[in-house]
Design a protein around this motif. Structure first.
Motif, short mmCIF file in Angstrom:
data_model
loop_
_atom_site.label_atom_id
_atom_site.label_comp_id
_atom_site.label_asym_id
_atom_site.label_seq_id
_atom_site.Cartn_x
_atom_site.Cartn_y
_atom_site.Cartn_z
N ALA A 31 0.73 -1.17 0.07
CA ALA A 31 -0.02 0.13 0.16
C ALA A 31 0.92 1.38 -0.11
N VAL A 32 1.81 1.12 0.75
CA VAL A 32 2.85 2.56 0.97
C VAL A 32 3.58 2.42 -0.24
N GLU A 33 3.75 1.44 -1.01
CA GLU A 33 4.62 1.58 -2.41
C GLU A 33 3.63 2.38 -3.34
N LEU A 34 2.37 2.11 -3.15
CA LEU A 34 1.26 2.58 -4.08
C LEU A 34 0.91 4.21 -3.82
N LYS A 35 1.05 4.64 -2.47
CA LYS A 35 0.48 5.63 -2.00
C LYS A 35 1.50 6.02 -1.16
N PRO A 36 2.86 6.54 -1.29
CA PRO A 36 3.98 6.76 -0.57
C PRO A 36 3.99 8.09 0.06
N GLN A 37 2.87 8.92 -0.40
CA GLN A 37 2.90 10.29 0.53
C GLN A 37 1.33 10.31 1.33
N ASP A 38 0.84 9.03 1.58
CA ASP A 38 -0.20 9.17 2.43
C ASP A 38 0.07 8.80 3.85
N PRO A 39 -0.01 9.94 4.80
CA PRO A 39 0.36 9.64 6.29
C PRO A 39 -0.14 8.53 7.10
N VAL A 40 -1.54 8.42 6.69
CA VAL A 40 -2.19 7.13 7.43
C VAL A 40 -1.63 5.84 7.09
N LEU A 41 -1.32 5.47 5.66
CA LEU A 41 -0.73 4.41 5.26
C LEU A 41 0.55 4.09 5.80
N ASN A 42 1.45 5.28 5.83
CA ASN A 42 2.87 5.10 6.60
C ASN A 42 2.83 4.78 7.97
N ASP A 43 1.61 5.36 8.61
CA ASP A 43 1.60 5.11 10.14
C ASP A 43 1.02 3.59 10.37
#
Length: 598
Positions: free
Chosen positions: A510-522
């Motif tokens: 998911a983070v590979e697909l949306k690296p700029q999303d704070p929720v996914l990184n969290d």
């Protein structure tokens, strides 16, 4: 549009039309003066570039004028000023700059195109042909030149030359599509009905799914008295999987019922035909990612015909893609009032006003539109989307309820209304009502990834229907494997169920697909911590903080960075607001323009 043309549009570059030139490159290429005026010159140049990159076209134009006043013969400044004036449609300044630019760069295509149209508008068709021929370098340049030269020949009354220019053998399929279409338009304008019908038939055989072709051919048939054939053409288009008739198809069918009125052609004059060249190619360019060049083409279409409604609509859409929302509104305002497109135009303007943080004006437009057309779902759907995006869930749910009351027998087309109201109820913690709506949306459209994801995750989040919920999310991921938000839901569902290794696998994706999303990184940080990869977890939490998370999440993330997490933590219901991709984004609504790209 044929896929081969899409590839070509992505691969083709236009010499002399790059919009970003670095200062060092400009200095190296042109030798900016370093005398007393250098500070003002370089300052104006830098300010112009900054304004242009910020989409402040009028400011950029002013700064380029200031720079040119200090260094009037600088070729880079001339070219940059020409491009910005053309992109803004400032023809009184663009045309002289084009002439000056050709003194420095005799092969500049856009300058030749502009001057060709300028000569065409003044009735100097021989001079127009010379300029347009000089703009024929490269595949798309050659196609543009050929089509425009054919219309110049048609304007001079020389049908034989016009048709000959368009009758090129062994052309690529995508090019032949445009050549046949404009052959039909030119033959119609010049009164050669038989030639027009033959060319239209060729175009339809190549691509019967393009609305613009269907409308042009149907108008041709009706214009020449064959209303039955016109309806057959529209029926054929409607049979190709269209969920409901396009508003322009409905408008034309209404015209066909009026026996006394003569149905006008798509292009009735050579000026309208010339505009159609740049409109069709400009819309293709913007739709395939070439927004800068597409805007130039659309402006040239409007130079040929300032009232070309579809070029204006396509230009507004291009501005929206570039987040130039006020420019988009201004373009919509230039479209003649009270056309069949007016309702759709008002809806788009409302979304643009909302993007400009003027929601009260947007809401007022949509409420007025809903009052004017009380049986139309579209204004209510748009109003609900704006309210929902602004987390005004109570108001949005009421709007969707109004919309649902207008639906006597819901079908697949209406899944999103129930889905949207269900998400509002879920946010308002009215789960029993939310579940009913989400199930109804899924009943209407069983393979809709958004609904599968939202309902499935909501069940798991509440520790209910766990297996069924996981099945729904897995199906959503199978349908949209490259949607980072949906993949995140599957990873977080595994996390909630204690499957931490699986959670890491999907959350990393998911983070590979949306690296700029704070929720996914969290989320990824949490999962990494649970499998013992604590250093990587802290890195992801730290990354999440740099991505502007919601204010209420900042302290939570900082606490995890300072203290870590307890092992195998079990989250409570509602502790995390799921990042769910939905259809509330106002910039993903349907375009107005029935152009070459559907």
């Amino acid at each position: 549009m044929p896929s081969s043309l899409r590839k070509l549009l992505h691969a083709t570059t236009f010499a002399g039309c790059a919009f970003v030139v670095t200062l060092s490159a400009a200095q190296a290429a042109t030798g900016f003066s370093t005398k007393v005026t250098s500070h003002s010159l370089l300052g104006s140049y830098l300010a112009a570039n900054m304004a242009r990159n910020a989409n402040e076209t009028s400011n950029a134009a002013s700064f380029y004028q200031s720079a040119l006043a200090l260094d009037p013969n600088n070729p880079v400044l001339i070219e940059q000023a020409f491009q910005i004036e053309t992109a803004a449609g400032n023809w009184e300044r663009a045309a002289p700059l084009a002439r000056k630019l050709l003194e420095k760069d005799e092969d500049n295509r856009m300058a030749h195109l502009l001057l060709g149209i300028d000569s065409f508008k003044r009735g100097d068709y021989k001079k127009a042909d010379v300029s347009l021929l000089r703009a024929s370098d490269g595949p798309i340049g050659e196609l543009t030149s050929t089509l425009a030269r054919a219309w110049a020949a048609a304007a001079s009354g020389n049908e034989q030359r016009a048709i000959k220019l368009l009758s090129k053998p062994r052309q690529a399929e995508w090019a032949q599509f445009y050549l046949n279409y404009h052959k039909a338009l030119i033959a119609d304008v010049l009164g050669d009905t038989k030639e027009a019908a033959t060319a239209y038939e060729h175009s339809v055989r190549q691509d019967a799914s393009t609305l613009r072709i269907a409308l042009a051919y149907a108008r041709h048939a009706a214009h020449h008295g064959d209303v039955k054939r016109a309806n057959e053409i529209l029926d054929t288009y409607a049979d190709r999987g269209q969920p409901e008739p396009h508003i322009l198809v409905r408008e034309l069918r209404d015209e066909l019922k009026n026996d006394k009125a003569k149905v006008p052609l798509i292009a009735s004059t050579a000026n309208e035909g010339m505009a159609e060249v740049f409109y069709g190619l400009g819309e293709a360019l913007t739709s395939e990612g070439g927004v800068g060049m597409g805007i130039l083409y659309l402006q040239l279409a409007l130079y040929a015909d300032p009232n070309h409604a579809f070029a204006l609509a396509a230009l507004a859409s291009a501005y929206e893609n570039a987040q130039r929302y006020q420019d988009a509104i201004d373009a919509y305002d230039r479209i003649p009032q009270n056309t069949a497109l007016q309702s759709a135009i008002d809806i788009r303007k409302a979304f643009d006003l909302n993007s400009l943080e003027r929601p009260d004006e947007a809401i007022a437009i949509l409420e007025k539109l809903s009052a004017k057309y009380p049986d139309d779902l579209k204004p209510l759907d748009a109003l609900g989307s704006i309210l929902r995006a602004r987390k005004r869930y109570d108001e949005a749910a009421e709007v969707y309820t109004r919309a649902i009351k207008l639906i006597p027998e819901p079908d697949r087309r209406h899944w999103n209304i129930f889905y949207a109201r269900g998400t509002c109820y879920e946010r308002l913690k009215k789960w029993s009502q939310a579940e009913v709506d989400l199930k109804k949306a899924l009943e209407l459209y069983p393979d809709q990834p958004l609904t599968l994801n939202y309902l499935g995750y909501s069940w798991i989040d509440q520790n209910m229907n766990l297996k069924e919920g996981m099945d729904l999310i897995e199906k959503a991921v199978a349908l949209k494997p490259d949607d980072g938000y949906i993949v995140d839901s599957l990873g977080w569902a595994h996390y909630k169920l204690g499957n931490f290794a699986e959670a890491v696998r999907f959350l990393e994706r998911a983070v590979e697909l949306k690296p700029q999303d704070p929720v996914l990184n969290d989320h990824l940080g949490d999962a990494l911590w649970q499998v013992g990869r604590e250093r990587e977890a802290r890195f992801q939490w730290d990354q999440a903080l740099t991505l502007e998370p919601e204010p209420e999440e900042i302290d939570k993330i900082k606490k995890k960075l300072a203290e870590g997490m307890p092992a195998s933590v079990q989250l409570g219901v509602g502790q995390r607001e799921t990042k769910k991709k939905d259809s509330a984004d106002p910039q993903k609504q349907t375009k107005l323009s029935p152009g070459m790209v559907e």
